[in-house]
Write a protein that holds these residues in place. Structure first.
Motif, short mmCIF file in Angstrom:
data_model
loop_
_atom_site.label_atom_id
_atom_site.label_comp_id
_atom_site.label_asym_id
_atom_site.label_seq_id
_atom_site.Cartn_x
_atom_site.Cartn_y
_atom_site.Cartn_z
N ARG A 71 0.83 -1.20 0.00
CA ARG A 71 0.00 0.00 0.00
C ARG A 71 0.87 1.26 0.00
O ARG A 71 0.53 2.25 -0.63
CB ARG A 71 -0.93 0.01 1.22
N GLU A 72 1.99 1.20 0.71
CA GLU A 72 2.87 2.36 0.75
C GLU A 72 3.59 2.56 -0.58
O GLU A 72 3.74 3.69 -1.05
CB GLU A 72 3.89 2.20 1.89
N PRO A 75 0.18 2.90 -3.84
CA PRO A 75 -1.10 3.30 -3.23
C PRO A 75 -2.31 3.25 -4.15
O PRO A 75 -3.44 3.18 -3.69
CB PRO A 75 -0.82 4.74 -2.77
N GLY A 98 -5.52 -1.09 5.32
CA GLY A 98 -5.44 -0.63 3.94
C GLY A 98 -5.92 -1.59 2.88
O GLY A 98 -5.87 -1.28 1.68
N GLN A 144 -8.72 8.76 6.79
CA GLN A 144 -7.30 8.43 6.91
C GLN A 144 -6.52 8.93 5.70
O GLN A 144 -5.38 9.40 5.84
CB GLN A 144 -7.12 6.91 7.06
N ARG A 145 -7.11 8.86 4.51
CA ARG A 145 -6.43 9.38 3.32
C ARG A 145 -6.19 10.89 3.45
O ARG A 145 -5.14 11.39 3.07
CB ARG A 145 -7.26 9.07 2.07
N ASP A 148 -3.37 11.40 5.85
CA ASP A 148 -2.09 11.03 5.25
C ASP A 148 -1.54 12.14 4.34
O ASP A 148 -0.35 12.17 4.04
CB ASP A 148 -2.23 9.74 4.44
N SER A 149 -2.42 13.03 3.90
CA SER A 149 -1.97 14.13 3.04
C SER A 149 -1.31 15.25 3.82
O SER A 149 -0.68 16.14 3.25
CB SER A 149 -3.15 14.69 2.23
N LYS A 155 0.59 17.53 11.18
CA LYS A 155 0.03 16.53 12.09
C LYS A 155 0.31 16.90 13.54
O LYS A 155 -0.54 16.69 14.42
CB LYS A 155 0.61 15.15 11.76
#
Length: 213
Positions: A71-72, A75, A98, A144-145, A148-149, A155
Motif C-alpha cells: 500500500r505504501e 497506493p 489498507g 485516513q487518506r 495522510d496528506s 500533524k
C-alpha cells in the motif's frame, strides 16, 4: 477487469484462484508471484493492476506487514487479502490496515467472484459485513487518506488542536510565530475538507487521531 496479480506461496492456491478468475472474467491477464518481493517486482515492472490478491501469511511477512508495504509503495493498486485464517476481527483489521477486501480461502467460487466484483465496484468486502459496517469502513478510510496528506508538522499542529490548545498556545509550545500556526491550521482545514477547528476535531476523532500520544 483486465489485470490481476495473485501473490501466494502455495502453487495449488494460485492455480485455484487463477481458474476462478479466468472463468469469471473473460480475457483477464493474470500474473503470479510466490513471495512479497516477487509481487512488488512485478508491479514495479508491469505498472498498475486492477487487483492484487495477497496471501496474508507468506514467508518473511509478519501480520499485515506485506499489505502495508504494498500500500505504501503502490497506493493506487487495490489489494485484497486472501487468507485461510478467519479469526474474529481479522477482516476488519485488514481493512483498517489498507486492504480493499478480505476473502477467506474457504469461500465457494461464486462467493469469491462476488467479493472481487464488490471491490472492483469501489466498495470494501469482508465476510458478514453489513451495510452500516461497510459505510463506516469507507468513511474511516477516506478520513485516513485526508490525514495522510498532511505534512509531519501539520500533524503535530493538528494533535495540539485536538488537545484543545489555542493558536497562541500552539505557537508557544512549538516555538513558532502565530502567523506560522495560522498558516498550518488553514492548510489542515483545507486538506481535511472542513471549515472550522471544531469540524476538524470531530472528523479526526472518528479515527482516534492523536489518542495514542
Amino acid at each position: 477487469m483486465e489485470r490481476v496479480l495473485i501473490a501466494d506461496d502455495h502453487p495449488m492456491v494460485r492455480d485455484g484462484l487463477r481458474t476462478v478468475i479466468a472463468v469469471a472474467f473473460d480475457q483477464c491477464e493474470l500474473f503470479e508471484a510466490s513471495s512479497l518481493e516477487e509481487a512488488a517486482a512485478i508491479i514495479e515492472r508491469e505498472g498498475d493492476f486492477d487487483l492484487v490478491l495477497l496471501d496474508l501469511n507468506m514467508p518473511g511477512v509478519v501480520g499485515f506487514s506485506g499489505l502495508v508495504e504494498l500500500r505504501e509503495r503502490f497506493p493506487s493498486v487495490p489489494v485484497v487479502i486472501v487468507s485461510a485464517a478467519q479469526e474474529r476481527g481479522l477482516a476488519r483489521a485488514a481493512l483498517a490496515a489498507g486492504a480493499a477486501g478480505f476473502v477467506p480461502k474457504s469461500l465457494r467460487r461464486g462467493a469469491i467472484v462476488d467479493a472481487l466484483k464488490t471491490v472492483l465496484a469501489g466498495n470494501f468486502y469482508a465476510p458478514e459485513m453489513d451495510e452500516i459496517e461497510a459505510a463506516e469502513m469507507i468513511e474511516d478510510a477516506d478520513i485516513q487518506r485526508r490525514l495522510d496528506s498532511l505534512t509531519p508538522q501539520q500533524k503535530v499542529v493538528l494533535k495540539l488542536v485536538v488537545a484543545g490548545k489555542l493558536n497562541k498556545q500552539i505557537a508557544y509550545d512549538l516555538d513558532v510565530s502565530m502567523t506560522t500556526v495560522k498558516a498550518h491550521v488553514s492548510a489542515i482545514l483545507s486538506k481535511l475538507q472542513v471549515f472550522s477547528r471544531t469540524q476538524a476535531v470531530i472528523l479526526v476523532n472518528k479515527v482516534k487521531f492523536g489518542q495514542d500520544s
